[in-house]
Design a protein around this motif. Structure first.
Motif, PDB file in Angstrom:
ATOM      1  N   TRP A  87      38.495  45.385  36.978  1.00 13.37           N
ATOM      2  CA  TRP A  87      37.104  45.191  36.549  1.00 13.37           C
ATOM      3  C   TRP A  87      36.382  46.523  36.402  1.00 13.37           C
ATOM      4  O   TRP A  87      35.708  46.761  35.398  1.00 13.37           O
ATOM      5  CB  TRP A  87      36.361  44.316  37.557  1.00 13.37           C
ATOM      6  CG  TRP A  87      36.787  42.893  37.579  1.00 13.37           C
ATOM      7  CD1 TRP A  87      37.566  42.249  36.671  1.00 13.37           C
ATOM      8  CD2 TRP A  87      36.458  41.931  38.577  1.00 13.37           C
ATOM      9  NE1 TRP A  87      37.749  40.942  37.032  1.00 13.37           N
ATOM     10  CE2 TRP A  87      37.080  40.717  38.198  1.00 13.37           C
ATOM     11  CE3 TRP A  87      35.718  41.967  39.744  1.00 13.37           C
ATOM     12  CZ2 TRP A  87      36.961  39.551  38.952  1.00 13.37           C
ATOM     13  CZ3 TRP A  87      35.596  40.809  40.505  1.00 13.37           C
ATOM     14  CH2 TRP A  87      36.208  39.619  40.107  1.00 13.37           C
ATOM     15  N   VAL A  88      36.520  47.368  37.413  1.00 15.60           N
ATOM     16  CA  VAL A  88      35.803  48.648  37.398  1.00 15.60           C
ATOM     17  C   VAL A  88      36.315  49.544  36.278  1.00 15.60           C
ATOM     18  O   VAL A  88      35.527  50.134  35.525  1.00 15.60           O
ATOM     19  CB  VAL A  88      35.936  49.353  38.766  1.00 15.60           C
ATOM     20  CG1 VAL A  88      35.343  50.751  38.710  1.00 15.60           C
ATOM     21  CG2 VAL A  88      35.264  48.535  39.858  1.00 15.60           C
ATOM     22  N   LEU A  89      37.637  49.656  36.152  1.00 15.19           N
ATOM     23  CA  LEU A  89      38.195  50.510  35.106  1.00 15.19           C
ATOM     24  C   LEU A  89      37.842  49.981  33.718  1.00 15.19           C
ATOM     25  O   LEU A  89      37.509  50.768  32.814  1.00 15.19           O
ATOM     26  CB  LEU A  89      39.718  50.597  35.267  1.00 15.19           C
ATOM     27  CG  LEU A  89      40.220  51.335  36.511  1.00 15.19           C
ATOM     28  CD1 LEU A  89      41.735  51.323  36.569  1.00 15.19           C
ATOM     29  CD2 LEU A  89      39.700  52.764  36.540  1.00 15.19           C
ATOM     30  N   GLY A  90      37.912  48.670  33.530  1.00 14.34           N
ATOM     31  CA  GLY A  90      37.544  48.097  32.243  1.00 14.34           C
ATOM     32  C   GLY A  90      36.084  48.320  31.909  1.00 14.34           C
ATOM     33  O   GLY A  90      35.722  48.549  30.750  1.00 14.34           O
ATOM     34  N   THR A  91      35.230  48.294  32.934  1.00 15.93           N
ATOM     35  CA  THR A  91      33.802  48.518  32.711  1.00 15.93           C
ATOM     36  C   THR A  91      33.508  49.976  32.402  1.00 15.93           C
ATOM     37  O   THR A  91      32.757  50.300  31.470  1.00 15.93           O
ATOM     38  CB  THR A  91      33.003  48.085  33.950  1.00 15.93           C
ATOM     39  OG1 THR A  91      33.246  46.686  34.195  1.00 15.93           O
ATOM     40  CG2 THR A  91      31.512  48.301  33.742  1.00 15.93           C
TER      41      THR A  91
END
Length: 216
Positions: A87-91
């Motif tokens: 989630w964090v990397l995609g965001t």
């Protein structure tokens, strides 16, 4: 009975040593604060780094490990470290933004900004953001992850050797510290900047309402 007495004496000695350390730290803090705050410029720097209110700053620093201890098991028992990482990397990469990750980042910055607006203090502000992120890193403990370990034969034929290993305590702590520094310091700095700006603006409007001329 003798070992039991020895254990009690060691525990008692540890408490006494901890009490002396806390007392010495308090005396050193009081002396340093009195020395620094006697000069206007150093006083502003002191407030910017440590904070205006000692109890508030101490509470913020102490809340960081508590937040980490709470966040780690919570993430491990719900979504898991791998999903939060995605989630964090995609965001951050803008490839697959996630609402939960965005909300989490906004909340951390908002908390840091609110604290800085009230108390200032770059160090305790960053500590507030590093605590939960450190806890997310702790959720990695016990995971099965792939490791790359090529042997000489693998390197000779250009092949890779992959195997699965369980994440141990040292790797978990290293990852948690790395993540806390990588994300916590920038988010805390952004929150501190926003909080400082809002405090300056609020003080400026407050002086104008009271008819006090603003300082250049």
């Amino acid at each position: 009975m003798a070992p039991k007495r020895d254990g009690l004496s060691v525990l008692s000695g540890g408490r006494v040593a901890l009490g002396k350390l806390v007392a010495a730290t308090s005396v050193l803090y009081t002396w340093l604060r009195g020395t620094v705050t006697s000069r206007p410029l150093l006083k502003r720097i002191w407030h910017g780094v440590v904070g205006r209110r000692r109890r508030t700053s101490v509470a913020a620093v102490l809340s960081a490990p508590i937040a980490a201890i709470v966040t780690g098991p919570l993430v491990a028992a719900t979504y898991g470290y791998s999903r939060v990482e995605q989630w964090v990397l995609g965001t951050l990469n803008a490839t697959d933004p996630n609402a939960i990750a965005v909300i989490g980042i906004v909340v951390l910055v908002a908390v840091a900004a609110a604290f800085a607006a009230r108390n200032s203090g770059l160090v305790p502000t960053i500590g507030l953001t590093m605590g939960p992120i450190f806890g997310i890193g702790l959720a990695r403990y016990g995971m099965m992850v792939e490791h790359f370990s090529p042997s000489k034969l693998h390197r000779l034929f250009g092949a890779t050797g992959m195997h699965f290993e369980t994440v141990g305590p040292l790797e978990t702590l290293g990852t948690a510290v790395f993540l806390a520094c990588l994300f916590g310091i920038p988010l805390g700095t952004v929150g501190f900047t926003l909080g400082t700006i809002s405090r300056k603006i609020s003080g400026l409007f407050g002086r104008r309402r009271n008819g006090t001329p603003s300082k250049a």
